[in-house]
Write a protein that holds these residues in place. Structure first.
Motif, PDB file in Angstrom:
ATOM      1  N   ALA A 280       0.814  -1.212   0.000  1.00 33.70           N
ATOM      2  CA  ALA A 280       0.000   0.000   0.000  1.00 33.70           C
ATOM      3  C   ALA A 280       0.849   1.264   0.000  1.00 33.70           C
ATOM      4  O   ALA A 280       0.451   2.290  -0.575  1.00 33.70           O
ATOM      5  N   VAL A 281       2.025   1.215   0.632  1.00 33.98           N
ATOM      6  CA  VAL A 281       2.894   2.387   0.642  1.00 33.98           C
ATOM      7  C   VAL A 281       3.922   2.352  -0.489  1.00 33.98           C
ATOM      8  O   VAL A 281       4.760   3.246  -0.604  1.00 33.98           O
ATOM      9  N   GLY A 282       3.855   1.324  -1.328  1.00 38.86           N
ATOM     10  CA  GLY A 282       4.767   1.229  -2.460  1.00 38.86           C
ATOM     11  C   GLY A 282       6.092   0.574  -2.161  1.00 38.86           C
ATOM     12  O   GLY A 282       7.012   0.646  -2.981  1.00 38.86           O
ATOM     13  N   GLY A 283       6.204  -0.088  -1.008  1.00 40.28           N
ATOM     14  CA  GLY A 283       7.456  -0.740  -0.649  1.00 40.28           C
ATOM     15  C   GLY A 283       8.571   0.263  -0.426  1.00 40.28           C
ATOM     16  O   GLY A 283       8.330   1.433  -0.100  1.00 40.28           O
ATOM     17  N   TYR A 284       9.781  -0.192  -0.597  1.00 41.46           N
ATOM     18  CA  TYR A 284      10.935   0.702  -0.492  1.00 41.46           C
ATOM     19  C   TYR A 284      10.945   1.682  -1.650  1.00 41.46           C
ATOM     20  O   TYR A 284      10.424   1.383  -2.736  1.00 41.46           O
ATOM     21  N   ASP A 285      11.545   2.840  -1.435  1.00 45.21           N
ATOM     22  CA  ASP A 285      11.752   3.778  -2.519  1.00 45.21           C
ATOM     23  C   ASP A 285      12.821   3.193  -3.444  1.00 45.21           C
ATOM     24  O   ASP A 285      13.988   3.104  -3.066  1.00 45.21           O
ATOM     25  N   PRO A 286      12.469   2.794  -4.669  1.00 46.41           N
ATOM     26  CA  PRO A 286      13.450   2.145  -5.550  1.00 46.41           C
ATOM     27  C   PRO A 286      14.541   3.075  -6.034  1.00 46.41           C
ATOM     28  O   PRO A 286      15.572   2.619  -6.536  1.00 46.41           O
ATOM     29  N   GLU A 287      14.339   4.386  -5.876  1.00 46.04           N
ATOM     30  CA  GLU A 287      15.329   5.353  -6.346  1.00 46.04           C
ATOM     31  C   GLU A 287      16.324   5.734  -5.262  1.00 46.04           C
ATOM     32  O   GLU A 287      17.254   6.498  -5.523  1.00 46.04           O
ATOM     33  N   TRP A 288      16.129   5.214  -4.041  1.00 48.41           N
ATOM     34  CA  TRP A 288      17.033   5.584  -2.961  1.00 48.41           C
ATOM     35  C   TRP A 288      18.408   4.991  -3.233  1.00 48.41           C
ATOM     36  O   TRP A 288      18.543   3.802  -3.451  1.00 48.41           O
ATOM     37  N   ARG A 289      19.428   5.829  -3.183  1.00 50.82           N
ATOM     38  CA  ARG A 289      20.780   5.396  -3.482  1.00 50.82           C
ATOM     39  C   ARG A 289      21.686   5.603  -2.275  1.00 50.82           C
ATOM     40  O   ARG A 289      21.429   6.446  -1.431  1.00 50.82           O
ATOM     41  N   GLY A 290      22.763   4.845  -2.237  1.00 50.17           N
ATOM     42  CA  GLY A 290      23.735   4.988  -1.167  1.00 50.17           C
ATOM     43  C   GLY A 290      23.390   4.114   0.025  1.00 50.17           C
ATOM     44  O   GLY A 290      22.339   3.487   0.096  1.00 50.17           O
TER      45      GLY A 290
ATOM     46  N   ALA B 211      24.510  13.835  -3.435  1.00 51.08           N
ATOM     47  CA  ALA B 211      24.719  12.454  -3.029  1.00 51.08           C
ATOM     48  C   ALA B 211      25.919  12.370  -2.110  1.00 51.08           C
ATOM     49  O   ALA B 211      26.794  13.237  -2.124  1.00 51.08           O
ATOM     50  N   ALA B 212      25.967  11.338  -1.299  1.00 52.09           N
ATOM     51  CA  ALA B 212      27.099  11.149  -0.401  1.00 52.09           C
ATOM     52  C   ALA B 212      28.367  10.953  -1.218  1.00 52.09           C
ATOM     53  O   ALA B 212      28.349  10.340  -2.289  1.00 52.09           O
ATOM     54  N   PRO B 213      29.505  11.480  -0.760  1.00 56.07           N
ATOM     55  CA  PRO B 213      30.754  11.323  -1.510  1.00 56.07           C
ATOM     56  C   PRO B 213      31.210   9.875  -1.539  1.00 56.07           C
ATOM     57  O   PRO B 213      30.857   9.067  -0.673  1.00 56.07           O
ATOM     58  N   ASP B 214      32.007   9.556  -2.545  1.00 55.26           N
ATOM     59  CA  ASP B 214      32.528   8.195  -2.647  1.00 55.26           C
ATOM     60  C   ASP B 214      33.427   7.852  -1.474  1.00 55.26           C
ATOM     61  O   ASP B 214      33.436   6.717  -0.995  1.00 55.26           O
TER      62      ASP B 214
END
Length: 340
Positions: A181-191, A301-304
């Motif tokens: 119902a909430v769409g699961g995890y955000d698939p675009e979340w990175r890092g 985004a977080a640095p490498d």
């Protein structure tokens, strides 16, 4: 190219009650240990299934498939993958088509106790609208002195209640209907980090409650306190969770509110820090540094490579350059390859 899927042991028309959801990559030995732990469950094999997504290339995924088939597991399982995805997206793909009304999020480096699945089923029978959080513990061979890891000290509220921040992909069981119902995890979340509390907050806002289930434990094959790089990335990611949802409770619960970061700087960066556990203090300094640096660079985004572990914490974060070498970011037992 993704590897073909494989489903084994399913009985037509007999849907399992619980689906174990596991993303994996580069941890063949740990995953085979997990497979054996699932085979040792006291719950009937027909009561649950195992759904996996492999972040390994297609050829390595086929090796994993062959090794799982060789175990002749007594429960239904399905392996998809052959494509590297972010943690949340990989869990979503593993959960696609899951037939259980309960999704047990269970990482590949977490070995459920023999009674864990049965305990989760009993808990969801008692209250199906709850996300049930199972305890995690470090194996004795990885423990340093008597220090308890953060995952061994979850927030415990009165009456057996848990906080939403206790939900992780390591050992948490969520109603499948609420997850979808909430769409699961955000698939675009990175890092690294952030995807768990981001999902948990959306579940909380939808009305899902969180409770502990003491007899659904699992062994976690890796330490946390001695991984300052991951602490930095977690601080950065948790700041991004707060920026997204802008709720005071999120900032306070995740420890990224400016007032809490100021307190961390005072406690873990002051002269009295010499009397604290060195690795714990370094972890907390790195976490605060990551959150502060994220605040100074909104949307980035977080640095490498995080800043050097001994870099001073300025008023808004590190205020220094990044260590070009970085660190390995791997705790013992969490990045296993080869055969078992």
């Amino acid at each position: 190219m993704t590897a073909p899927s494989s489903e084994t042991g399913a009985t037509p028309g007999a849907a399992p009650r619980l689906s174990v959801i596991t993303p994996t990559g580069g941890r063949l030995r740990a995953l085979l240990r997990k497979a054996r732990a699932l085979a040792a469950q006291t719950a009937p094999p027909a009561a649950f299934e195992w759904r996996l997504w492999s972040n390994d290339p297609a050829d390595a995924t086929e090796v994993l498939r062959a090794r799982l088939r060789a175990l002749a597991l007594p429960f239904a399982w399905r392996l998809d993958g052959g494509e590297a995805l972010a943690a949340g997206a990989a869990r979503n793909r593993a959960a696609e088509g899951a037939r259980g009304t309960v999704l047990l999020l269970s990482d590949d480096d977490c070995l459920p106790d023999p009674g864990a699945v049965a305990a989760q089923l009993r808990a969801h029978d008692a209250d199906p609208g709850v996300a049930w959080i199972g305890p995690l513990r470090l194996p004795a061979e990885l423990r340093r002195e008597a220090r308890a890891e953060p995952f061994e000290r979850p927030l415990r509220l009165p009456g057996g209640r848990a906080s939403w921040i206790n939900l992780t992909g390591a050992n948490s069981a969520v109603p499948a209907a609420a997850y979808r119902a909430v769409g699961g995890y955000d698939p675009e979340w990175r890092g690294y980090g952030g995807e768990d509390p981001e999902l948990a907050w959306r579940l909380r806002r939808r009305g899902v409650r969180f409770r502990h289930v003491a007899d659904a434990g699992a062994v976690h094959l890796g330490r946390v306190w001695d991984d300052a790089d991951k602490a930095y990335r977690a601080g950065w990611a948790h700041r991004r969770v707060w920026e997204r949802h802008r709720a005071l409770e999120v900032g306070l619960a995740l420890g990224v509110h400016p007032a809490l970061l100021c307190a961390k700087r005072s406690v873990f960066g002051g002269p009295w820090a010499r009397w604290l556990d060195g690795e714990v203090a370094a972890y907390e300094r790195a976490y605060a540094r990551g959150a502060g640096d994220a605040a100074r660079r909104p949307g980035a985004a977080a640095p490498d490579a995080p800043p050097a572990p001994d870099a001073p914490i300025g008023p808004h974060g590190a205020g220094v350059g990044y260590d070009p070498k970085g660190r390995s970011g791997r705790a013992e037992g969490t990045s296993e390859g080869g055969d078992a």
